[in-house]
Scaffold this active site. Structure first.
Site, PDB file in Angstrom:
ATOM      1  N   HIS A 116     -17.253   0.121   7.933  1.00 11.62           N
ATOM      2  CA  HIS A 116     -17.072  -1.306   7.611  1.00 11.62           C
ATOM      3  C   HIS A 116     -16.418  -1.413   6.239  1.00 11.62           C
ATOM      4  CE1 HIS A 116     -17.880  -5.605   7.923  1.00 11.62           C
ATOM      5  NE2 HIS A 116     -18.182  -5.574   6.644  1.00 11.62           N
ATOM      6  N   ASP A 152     -23.739  -5.996  11.342  1.00  9.57           N
ATOM      7  CA  ASP A 152     -23.472  -5.128  10.181  1.00  9.57           C
ATOM      8  C   ASP A 152     -24.690  -5.002   9.280  1.00  9.57           C
ATOM      9  OD1 ASP A 152     -20.879  -5.018  11.170  1.00  9.57           O
ATOM     10  OD2 ASP A 152     -20.218  -6.710   9.953  1.00  9.57           O
ATOM     11  N   PRO A 581      14.615  12.904  -9.687  1.00  8.17           N
ATOM     12  CA  PRO A 581      13.908  13.726 -10.671  1.00  8.17           C
ATOM     13  C   PRO A 581      14.554  13.668 -12.044  1.00  8.17           C
ATOM     14  CG  PRO A 581      15.399  15.097  -9.448  1.00  8.17           C
ATOM     15  CD  PRO A 581      15.583  13.696  -8.912  1.00  8.17           C
ATOM     16  N   TRP A 582      13.986  14.457 -12.965  1.00  9.94           N
ATOM     17  CA  TRP A 582      14.442  14.402 -14.355  1.00  9.94           C
ATOM     18  C   TRP A 582      15.419  15.513 -14.747  1.00  9.94           C
ATOM     19  CZ3 TRP A 582      12.699  19.078 -15.839  1.00  9.94           C
ATOM     20  CH2 TRP A 582      11.473  19.547 -15.357  1.00  9.94           C
ATOM     21  N   VAL A 642       5.357   2.717  -9.185  1.00 12.65           N
ATOM     22  CA  VAL A 642       6.628   2.263  -8.605  1.00 12.65           C
ATOM     23  C   VAL A 642       6.964   3.076  -7.359  1.00 12.65           C
ATOM     24  CG1 VAL A 642       9.106   2.001  -9.016  1.00 12.65           C
ATOM     25  CG2 VAL A 642       7.479   1.467 -10.840  1.00 12.65           C
ATOM     26  N   LEU A 683      12.975  19.140  -1.884  1.00  9.35           N
ATOM     27  CA  LEU A 683      11.730  19.479  -2.576  1.00  9.35           C
ATOM     28  C   LEU A 683      11.840  20.813  -3.306  1.00  9.35           C
ATOM     29  CD1 LEU A 683       9.371  18.314   0.317  1.00  9.35           C
ATOM     30  CD2 LEU A 683      10.202  16.989  -1.628  1.00  9.35           C
ATOM     31  N   CYS A 716      17.008  22.875  -9.215  1.00  7.75           N
ATOM     32  CA  CYS A 716      16.241  23.002  -7.971  1.00  7.75           C
ATOM     33  C   CYS A 716      16.606  24.245  -7.181  1.00  7.75           C
ATOM     34  CB  CYS A 716      16.405  21.747  -7.117  1.00  7.75           C
ATOM     35  SG  CYS A 716      18.098  21.177  -6.962  1.00  7.75           S
ATOM     36  N   LYS A 766       3.683  23.826 -19.387  1.00  3.59           N
ATOM     37  CA  LYS A 766       3.483  24.416 -18.066  1.00  3.59           C
ATOM     38  C   LYS A 766       4.212  25.761 -17.959  1.00  3.59           C
ATOM     39  CE  LYS A 766       4.488  23.462 -13.187  1.00  3.59           C
ATOM     40  NZ  LYS A 766       5.179  22.547 -12.267  1.00  3.59           N
ATOM     41  N   GLU A 813       7.352  28.439  -8.056  1.00  3.01           N
ATOM     42  CA  GLU A 813       8.540  28.071  -8.824  1.00  3.01           C
ATOM     43  C   GLU A 813       8.153  27.788 -10.276  1.00  3.01           C
ATOM     44  OE1 GLU A 813      12.106  24.808  -8.094  1.00  3.01           O
ATOM     45  OE2 GLU A 813      10.065  24.257  -7.565  1.00  3.01           O
TER      46      GLU A 813
END
Length: 911
Positions: A116, A152, A581-582, A642, A683, A716, A766, A813
């Site tokens: 519910h 309920d 992408p950047w 967004v 990707l 990429c 990273k 990667e």
């Protein structure tokens, strides 16, 4: 334990319900090892089975489609018998619109559980999500409870909750939380029951509420209350049954409400029955005020005849759009009527409703009409396209008068630039959202800082788009596609505009390259040649395709004695979303948007949050090129907000994404759940490069380094793993290290720099962590692996050897300047092929050898969308680009990319 789920207790289940939610619960329960012994769902509607039935029938699960379970309050014996025969131990009811008798509810050993969508005991009954919003609850959620004979009111097994955002709707709450988390909770609840750990917590009657399904008749808005209460009422009734009020004596339903932050834009007053003060029709929509004086914004209005319009168009829709003519204008209209009469000599009289083309006019008549009117009325700017947009005499006169008065002029583009003196020039950078041909602040007024990776300094503040901004941009794109000149434009004219846009990009190439360099860290010379240069080439290539999009005729069996003609048409999809992408901010924009626009679509594009500036500069150039408003919309901001809204939006028909595989999977799921959008995904990759001992060593060293270090490794298709034949391995590594030492690391604007900063700090961190993992796993760090000791986000070009197949750096990667090298035994072609293909990625690959037979053999067996032989990174605008496996699907560039943004329609004619 790794396989502990295999040994968990499992149950025999009956799934009673329907919908995509029911299907997902069913599928996930089967994945967990439970046996579904029967699915009880609703009958097919218009010959189409419910999604739950479709999935179950595909799996071979028994499916029962009973129209009802009882008649006149009594269970139907044959239905009950059919149910009992499956032998379920638990009934699972994810979403069920039918009334299930209590002898079915209580029949299984463990009874029945129901989902519910409210935090019980609050909002018992139907439409619980709607009532959560109508009452302005700060928290939403769901309950899995044990079914009983009440409404309920059964004991609670499990509950989850989430915050209600200020502008949440039924759809956003459902898609963000109630749907995905509800599926997980139903699966978790079943396992708790199987393990004997499921609680039964009695519901409290304190704070309990029960509400029924809202009807249109009682959904009228009470405008004599605070703005937030009005907003809650509207969004709680959106889309069904729709909250309504009375405007100009007729019922008008209001959709798309949001609280308005910041200043209220200028607009035209509108009297709304029962409102504390007049509303305001603005360029963003209808502003209403509560009794507290606070404003809210309504996006869309629907009239009694079912017609829906953007609220911003209220005064320009229907009869209210006609203008009163002055005496002089009436004389001109009379003269124009005579021109129409002379051209349409076959028409007895020119009425207001006379249609120029239906009366027999051809393209030469259009030219004649335009030139004669211009001759009569010197100074009026009239084009042939205007005739096609206003085909009746009345519409033509209205259009002509507006042009004469200057009312048709587009709003002048106002740009509040951020400027910077850099690279021996002053660059002018737009920094606001670009929506419907205008730069404007985000709806909520929020902004964020974009950073120069060379020194960590702030370049400027950029608008941080909200969900409301996405909705406005999509609305603008849809209006431009449905009703604007773009959709009716000749393909060749569309191509001319794209050529003009490419020319403007070329005129501004040094400025674009400079902005790209300071925003992304790209070395200026590379930004000029590749980031910007290839972007220009891409637009020119696809501009040439605009008038070459063709269908074909197909011979089919004739319906004798008649004959048939079947042909296909390639048509645009509509509004498309693009998320880029950047690493190559402008080039990725060009690769996707050029094909999208050439096909005739409109678009809403989200640049990467960390590199928005060249996309916004591109928006400025698109206006100068004459691209109509609404065709291109650019929204800087977060992917989570967004990007997610673009994935969920029901008016978007296609989403093109370049980015990571995990995010690609999430986007694909959202696109499927929302409206089954077409998707193309480019990707992640772990591209293998195989270097055989018979290679051209100089070339293999040079190209091998380029395969890894090009664009700082933020590429990429970068060679994520090099396989070097054992006999040349040591020499190859020695030569590579020797060349690395010659590389100049420094300011990307310095023309002699070879290696610039990584794109942003989080990425640098990273990469450093990636190298630490490689060392810990036992790979040999031959060179680099550290941050350069200088301001900014610079990393040393890095080389690892002795990389074994099981290691993290062999599988994942880096997306940075890290060369990962493994040996392979001399002559072991099959072995190295197996290792190269032993990855879930398949974006690109490469091989270096002088033996053409070996090269072709290897290229045929490499599982990748692109194979380079004795070269690397050689992409071209005419060659398709895209991956296999978890590197995605769909193509950028070439004719294949154009097909990603078109749909095929088959037409059959009998004659």
């Amino acid at each position: 334990m790794k396989h502990v789920h295999y040994y968990q207790n499992k149950l025999k289940l009956a799934i009673i319900g329907q919908s995509l939610f029911g299907q997902e619960v069913y599928s996930n329960l089967r994945k967990q090892g439970h046996k579904v012994v029967g699915v009880f769902t609703v009958p097919d509607k218009d010959g189409k089975a419910d999604p739950l039935a479709v999935a179950a029938e595909k799996d071979g699960t028994p499916v029962f489609k009973f129209p009802r379970w009882r008649v006149k309050g009594k269970p139907i014996p044959e239905v009950v018998d059919a149910y009992k025969a499956v032998g379920a131990e638990l009934n699972v009811m994810p979403f069920c619109s039918q009334f299930i008798p209590m002898n079915i509810i209580d029949q299984p050993k463990h009874g029945s559980i129901i989902y519910h969508p409210s935090i019980l005991p609050l909002h018992r009954g139907a439409s619980a999500i709607n009532w959560t919003l109508i009452h302005g609850d700060k928290k939403a959620g769901f309950t899995v409870f044990w079914a009983d004979d009440g409404l309920d009111t059964g004991p609670i097994l499990l509950q989850r909750e989430c915050a209600v955002e200020p502008n949440d709707t039924v759809d956003t709450l459902y898609n963000r939380f109630l749907f995905p988390e509800g599926i997980k909770a139903m699966v978790e609840s079943v396992q708790l029951i199987a393990d004997g750990k499921a609680p039964r917590v009695p519901q409290s009657e304190e704070g309990a509420s029960y509400e029924g399904i809202q009807k249109k008749s009682n959904a009228k808005i009470n405008l004599a209350q605070p703005a937030e209460a009005i907003h809650n009422w509207i969004r709680g009734h959106d889309k069904v049954p729709g909250a309504w009020t009375v405007i100009d004596g007729q019922t008008v339903t209001l959709y798309g409400s949001s609280m308005l932050g910041g200043s209220v834009p200028a607009g035209q007053p509108l009297e709304v029955e029962g409102a504390s003060q007049p509303g305001l029709v603005t360029k963003n929509g209808l502003v209403l005020y509560g009794t507290d004086g606070k404003p809210l914004l309504v996006k869309n209005l629907q009239f009694e005849d079912g017609k829906m319009i953007p609220a911003s168009k209220y005064f320009s829709s229907g009869e209210s759009s006609s203008v009163e003519l002055t005496d002089d204008e009436k004389k001109m209209a009379s003269e124009i009527r005579n021109i129409w009469k002379s051209i349409l000599s076959n028409v007895p009289a020119i009425e207001d409703t006379t249609d120029f083309f239906k009366s027999g006019a051809a393209s030469m008549d259009v030219v004649r009409l335009v030139e004669e009117v211009k001759q009569k009325c010197a100074g009026v700017q009239l084009q042939t396209e205007d005739v096609y947009m206003a085909t009746t005499f009345q519409d033509f006169i209205q259009m002509f008068v507006r042009k004469l008065r200057g009312e048709d002029q587009e709003e002048e583009l106002v740009i509040d630039y951020a400027t910077k003196d850099v690279n021996n020039m002053t660059v002018k950078m737009p920094y606001q959202c670009f929506i419907n041909g205008q730069f404007e602040d985000a709806e909520n007024g929020k902004s964020y800082q974009t950073i120069n990776p060379t020194d960590g300094s702030v370049i400027c503040k950029v608008s941080y788009a909200s969900v409301g901004d996405v909705d406005r941009a999509v609305e603008a794109a849809k209006e431009a596609y449905d009703n604007g000149p773009w959709g009716r434009m000749n393909p060749r004219d569309r191509g001319s505009l794209l050529y003009k846009l490419a020319d403007l990009m070329e005129e501004h190439q040094e400025e674009l390259a400079t902005i790209e360099s300071i925003d992304s860290g790209a070395v200026y010379t590379l930004a000029l040649k590749t980031h910007v240069g290839m972007s220009i080439q891409t637009f020119r290539y696809f501009a040439g395709w605009c008038d070459k999009i063709q269908g074909k005729t197909i011979p089919i069996n004739q319906a004798r004695p008649n004959r048939n003609l079947t042909f296909t048409k390639r048509e645009p999809l509509g509004v498309c979303a693009i998320v880029i992408p950047w690493n190559y901010p402008l080039m990725m924009l060009a690769w996707k948007s050029a094909a999208c626009l050439a096909a005739g679509n409109t678009l809403v594009l989200k640049p990467a949050q960390v590199t928005p500036l060249t996309a916004l500069k591109f928006a400025e150039l698109s206006v100068k090129a004459g691209i109509p408003k609404g065709v291109i919309n650019i929204l800087p901001g977060s992917g989570g907000m967004v990007g997610q809204r673009l994935s969920d939006h029901p008016d978007i028909r296609k989403l093109g994404f370049t980015g990571s595989t995990p995010i690609g999977k999430q986007i694909m799921k959202s696109c499927a759940v929302s409206n089954l959008k077409k998707v193309s995904l480019e990707l992640g990759g772990k591209s293998p490069l195989i270097i055989f001992s018979d290679c051209d060593m100089d070339k293999a060293v040079r190209m091998g380094m380029s395969s890894v270090y090009f664009n700082k490794g933020e590429n990429c298709i970068a060679a994520g793993r090099l396989f070097v034949e054992e006999s040349i391995h040591d020499e190859y590594i020695s030569r590579v290290v020797e060349e690395i030492k010659k590389m100049k690391i420094g300011d990307p604007l310095d023309r002699s720099t070879d290696h610039g900063p990584q794109n942003h700090k989080a990425h640098l961190d990273k990469l450093l962590e990636y190298c630490e993992v490689g060392i810990k796993e036992g790979a040999t760090l031959v060179y680099g692996g550290k941050q350069v000791d200088r301001p900014g986000y610079f990393m040393e070009p890095t080389v690892f050897t002795d990389v074994e197949d099981h290691m993290f750096i062999a599988k994942e990667e880096s997306f940075g300047p890290v060369m990962v090298v493994s040996k392979f035994k001399n002559g072991d072609v099959e072995g190295v092929l197996h290792r190269a293909n032993d990855t879930e990625y398949g974006l690109a690959s490469g091989v270096f050898t002088r033996d053409i037979n070996k090269a072709m053999y290897v290229s045929e067996r490499l599982e990748a969308g692109t194979v380079f032989i004795n070269t690397y990174n050689k992409t071209d605008v005419a060659s398709p680009f895209g991956g296999f496996k978890q590197s995605g699907f769909g193509k950028d560039l070439g004719e294949d990319a154009l097909m990603e943004y078109l749909k095929t329609k088959a037409v059959t004619v009998e004659y």
